[in-house]
Design a protein around this motif. Structure first.
Motif, PDB file in Angstrom:
ATOM      1  N   UNK A 155       3.125   3.836   0.684  1.00  7.04           N
ATOM      2  CA  UNK A 155       2.675   3.511  -0.671  1.00  7.04           C
ATOM      3  C   UNK A 155       2.757   1.998  -0.915  1.00  7.04           C
ATOM      4  N   UNK A 156       1.789   1.477  -1.649  1.00  5.61           N
ATOM      5  CA  UNK A 156       1.780   0.055  -2.009  1.00  5.61           C
ATOM      6  C   UNK A 156       1.534  -0.040  -3.514  1.00  5.61           C
ATOM      7  N   UNK A 157       2.523  -0.464  -4.254  1.00  2.00           N
ATOM      8  CA  UNK A 157       2.405  -0.559  -5.712  1.00  2.00           C
ATOM      9  C   UNK A 157       1.523  -1.727  -6.141  1.00  2.00           C
ATOM     10  N   UNK A 158       1.482  -2.760  -5.312  1.00  2.00           N
ATOM     11  CA  UNK A 158       0.675  -3.939  -5.620  1.00  2.00           C
ATOM     12  C   UNK A 158       0.034  -4.444  -4.326  1.00  2.00           C
ATOM     13  N   UNK A 159      -1.271  -4.237  -4.161  1.00  2.00           N
ATOM     14  CA  UNK A 159      -1.937  -4.719  -2.959  1.00  2.00           C
ATOM     15  C   UNK A 159      -1.952  -6.238  -2.891  1.00  2.00           C
ATOM     16  N   UNK A 160      -1.658  -6.871  -4.006  1.00  2.00           N
ATOM     17  CA  UNK A 160      -1.517  -8.322  -4.009  1.00  2.00           C
ATOM     18  C   UNK A 160      -0.376  -8.745  -3.083  1.00  2.00           C
ATOM     19  N   UNK A 161       0.589  -7.834  -2.874  1.00  2.00           N
ATOM     20  CA  UNK A 161       1.728  -8.130  -2.008  1.00  2.00           C
ATOM     21  C   UNK A 161       1.312  -8.328  -0.553  1.00  2.00           C
ATOM     22  N   UNK A 162       0.180  -7.759  -0.153  1.00  2.00           N
ATOM     23  CA  UNK A 162      -0.304  -7.932   1.219  1.00  2.00           C
ATOM     24  C   UNK A 162      -1.603  -8.727   1.245  1.00  2.00           C
ATOM     25  N   UNK A 163      -1.874  -9.433   0.165  1.00  2.00           N
ATOM     26  CA  UNK A 163      -3.062 -10.279   0.116  1.00  2.00           C
ATOM     27  C   UNK A 163      -4.364  -9.522   0.084  1.00  2.00           C
ATOM     28  N   UNK A 164      -4.362  -8.287  -0.494  1.00  2.00           N
ATOM     29  CA  UNK A 164      -5.588  -7.493  -0.468  1.00  2.00           C
ATOM     30  C   UNK A 164      -5.935  -6.905  -1.835  1.00  2.00           C
ATOM     31  N   UNK A 165      -5.485  -7.532  -2.896  1.00  2.00           N
ATOM     32  CA  UNK A 165      -5.794  -7.029  -4.223  1.00  2.00           C
ATOM     33  C   UNK A 165      -7.275  -7.204  -4.554  1.00  2.00           C
ATOM     34  N   UNK A 166      -7.897  -6.144  -5.041  1.00  2.00           N
ATOM     35  CA  UNK A 166      -9.317  -6.181  -5.437  1.00  2.00           C
ATOM     36  C   UNK A 166     -10.211  -6.693  -4.312  1.00  2.00           C
ATOM     37  N   UNK A 167      -9.898  -6.322  -3.077  1.00  2.00           N
ATOM     38  CA  UNK A 167     -10.704  -6.803  -1.949  1.00  2.00           C
ATOM     39  C   UNK A 167     -11.370  -5.676  -1.167  1.00  2.00           C
ATOM     40  N   UNK A 168     -10.902  -4.448  -1.289  1.00  2.00           N
ATOM     41  CA  UNK A 168     -11.396  -3.361  -0.438  1.00  2.00           C
ATOM     42  C   UNK A 168     -12.841  -2.996  -0.748  1.00  2.00           C
ATOM     43  N   UNK A 169     -13.676  -2.988   0.309  1.00  2.00           N
ATOM     44  CA  UNK A 169     -15.066  -2.587   0.171  1.00  2.00           C
ATOM     45  C   UNK A 169     -15.396  -1.333   0.953  1.00  2.00           C
ATOM     46  N   UNK A 170     -14.504  -0.932   1.845  1.00  2.00           N
ATOM     47  CA  UNK A 170     -14.661   0.308   2.598  1.00  2.00           C
ATOM     48  C   UNK A 170     -13.284   0.721   3.122  1.00  2.00           C
ATOM     49  N   UNK A 171     -13.157   1.992   3.459  1.00  2.00           N
ATOM     50  CA  UNK A 171     -11.842   2.542   3.825  1.00  2.00           C
ATOM     51  C   UNK A 171     -11.986   3.531   4.972  1.00  2.00           C
ATOM     52  N   UNK A 172     -11.004   3.534   5.863  1.00  2.00           N
ATOM     53  CA  UNK A 172     -10.863   4.582   6.872  1.00  2.00           C
ATOM     54  C   UNK A 172      -9.492   5.222   6.673  1.00  2.00           C
ATOM     55  N   UNK A 173      -9.466   6.547   6.519  1.00  2.00           N
ATOM     56  CA  UNK A 173      -8.203   7.278   6.385  1.00  2.00           C
ATOM     57  C   UNK A 173      -8.025   8.146   7.628  1.00  2.00           C
ATOM     58  N   UNK A 174      -6.970   7.877   8.364  1.00  2.00           N
ATOM     59  CA  UNK A 174      -6.715   8.608   9.597  1.00  2.00           C
ATOM     60  C   UNK A 174      -5.949   9.903   9.345  1.00  2.00           C
ATOM     61  N   UNK A 175      -5.104   9.910   8.314  1.00  2.00           N
ATOM     62  CA  UNK A 175      -4.353  11.127   8.018  1.00  2.00           C
ATOM     63  C   UNK A 175      -3.849  11.097   6.577  1.00  2.00           C
ATOM     64  N   UNK A 176      -3.702  12.304   5.992  1.00  2.00           N
ATOM     65  CA  UNK A 176      -3.182  12.432   4.650  1.00  2.00           C
ATOM     66  C   UNK A 176      -4.247  12.249   3.572  1.00  2.00           C
ATOM     67  N   UNK A 177      -3.854  12.575   2.332  1.00  2.00           N
ATOM     68  CA  UNK A 177      -4.702  12.341   1.169  1.00  2.00           C
ATOM     69  C   UNK A 177      -4.062  11.229   0.355  1.00  2.00           C
ATOM     70  N   UNK A 178      -4.890  10.254  -0.052  1.00  2.00           N
ATOM     71  CA  UNK A 178      -4.373   9.047  -0.687  1.00  2.00           C
ATOM     72  C   UNK A 178      -5.065   8.789  -2.014  1.00  2.00           C
ATOM     73  N   UNK A 179      -4.266   8.348  -2.981  1.00  2.00           N
ATOM     74  CA  UNK A 179      -4.795   7.971  -4.283  1.00  2.00           C
ATOM     75  C   UNK A 179      -4.918   6.454  -4.353  1.00  2.00           C
ATOM     76  N   UNK A 180      -6.090   5.982  -4.766  1.00  2.00           N
ATOM     77  CA  UNK A 180      -6.356   4.550  -4.889  1.00  2.00           C
ATOM     78  C   UNK A 180      -6.642   4.243  -6.360  1.00  2.00           C
ATOM     79  N   UNK A 181      -5.953   3.233  -6.901  1.00  2.00           N
ATOM     80  CA  UNK A 181      -6.060   2.932  -8.333  1.00  2.00           C
ATOM     81  C   UNK A 181      -6.495   1.487  -8.565  1.00  2.00           C
ATOM     82  N   UNK A 182      -7.144   1.277  -9.720  1.00  2.00           N
ATOM     83  CA  UNK A 182      -7.710  -0.042 -10.007  1.00  2.00           C
ATOM     84  C   UNK A 182      -6.665  -1.048 -10.477  1.00  2.00           C
ATOM     85  N   UNK A 183      -5.488  -0.564 -10.916  1.00  2.00           N
ATOM     86  CA  UNK A 183      -4.435  -1.460 -11.363  1.00  2.00           C
ATOM     87  C   UNK A 183      -3.161  -1.230 -10.552  1.00  2.00           C
TER      88      UNK A 183
END
Length: 215
Positions: A155-183
């Motif tokens: 889990x990542x509460x703030x994608x800004x912590x890894x330098x990726x806030x508001x940057x994702x344009x595509x996603x690959x999920x290898x396992x599990x179900x994940x919730x993605x939020x705008x804030x």
């Protein structure tokens, strides 16, 4: 014969060096200040005089794991080829780095607009050094799995912590179900994706700020 063996050894060394990835760390944001280029595992950046000094980085090739403690301990994240001007979560906190993959993979040109991902039933053979599966989620800055990427497994509460806030344009999920939020802190509009390949994110393009596993 000895000369032939010596020449073969030199060629093997050069070939290995050419195949190795490379990451460059900078002491300041925007790739300024002193720099350190690394093409092999660095268990303790203190040995290179660069412990807890990096504020930006460039991955020239390969996929690299960056950790806040020596010997790849503490909080870690993975960075694919690209330029990372700021490292909020890791600013002046990187103590070890290692290359975990020399191939990006996953550059799939198929797919079209819409929320429906492309489920890929092929097994992901990527393994970590403990023999387990690779990271569960890959976020790419561009559509169709292009551009700089970051790989995550928790889990990542703030994608800004890894330098990726508001940057994702595509996603690959290898396992599990994940919730993605705008804030941050899983607030605002959220969507849930299961295993698959999502070359387009439509309404969430460049709007994801937090993520967590829901199953």
């Amino acid at each position: 014969m000895k000369r032939l063996l010596a020449a073969a050894a030199v060629l093997a060394t050069l070939a290995q060096a050419a195949a190795a990835g490379e990451i460059t760390l900078f002491t300041d944001s925007d790739f300024r200040g002193a720099r350190l280029s690394i093409d092999r595992d660095a268990y303790n950046l203190a040995d290179m005089g660069f412990n807890d000094r990096a504020s930006s980085l460039v991955v020239r090739s390969g996929v690299w794991q960056v950790c806040e403690n020596k010997d790849f301990g503490g909080y870690c994240a993975e960075f694919g080829p690209g330029e990372y001007r700021e490292l909020p979560r890791f600013n002046d906190r990187i103590s070890s780095v290692r290359e975990i993959s020399r191939g990006r993979g996953g550059d799939d040109r198929r797919g079209g607009p819409g929320w429906r991902g492309e489920r890929d039933d092929r097994r992901d053979d990527r393994r970590d050094e403990r023999g387990g599966r690779g990271d569960a989620v890959q976020l790419f800055s561009g559509q169709r799995f292009e551009g700089p990427a970051v790989s995550l497994s928790g889990d990542v509460r703030e994608l800004n912590d890894v330098g990726f806030n508001d940057r994702a344009g595509s996603i690959v999920i290898h396992e599990g179900r994940w919730e993605f939020c705008e804030h941050g802190d899983f607030r605002g509009q959220c969507v849930v994706f299961g295993p698959g390949r999502y070359p387009f994110l439509e309404g969430m393009n460049n709007r994801i700020s937090s993520m967590r596993r829901v199953r």
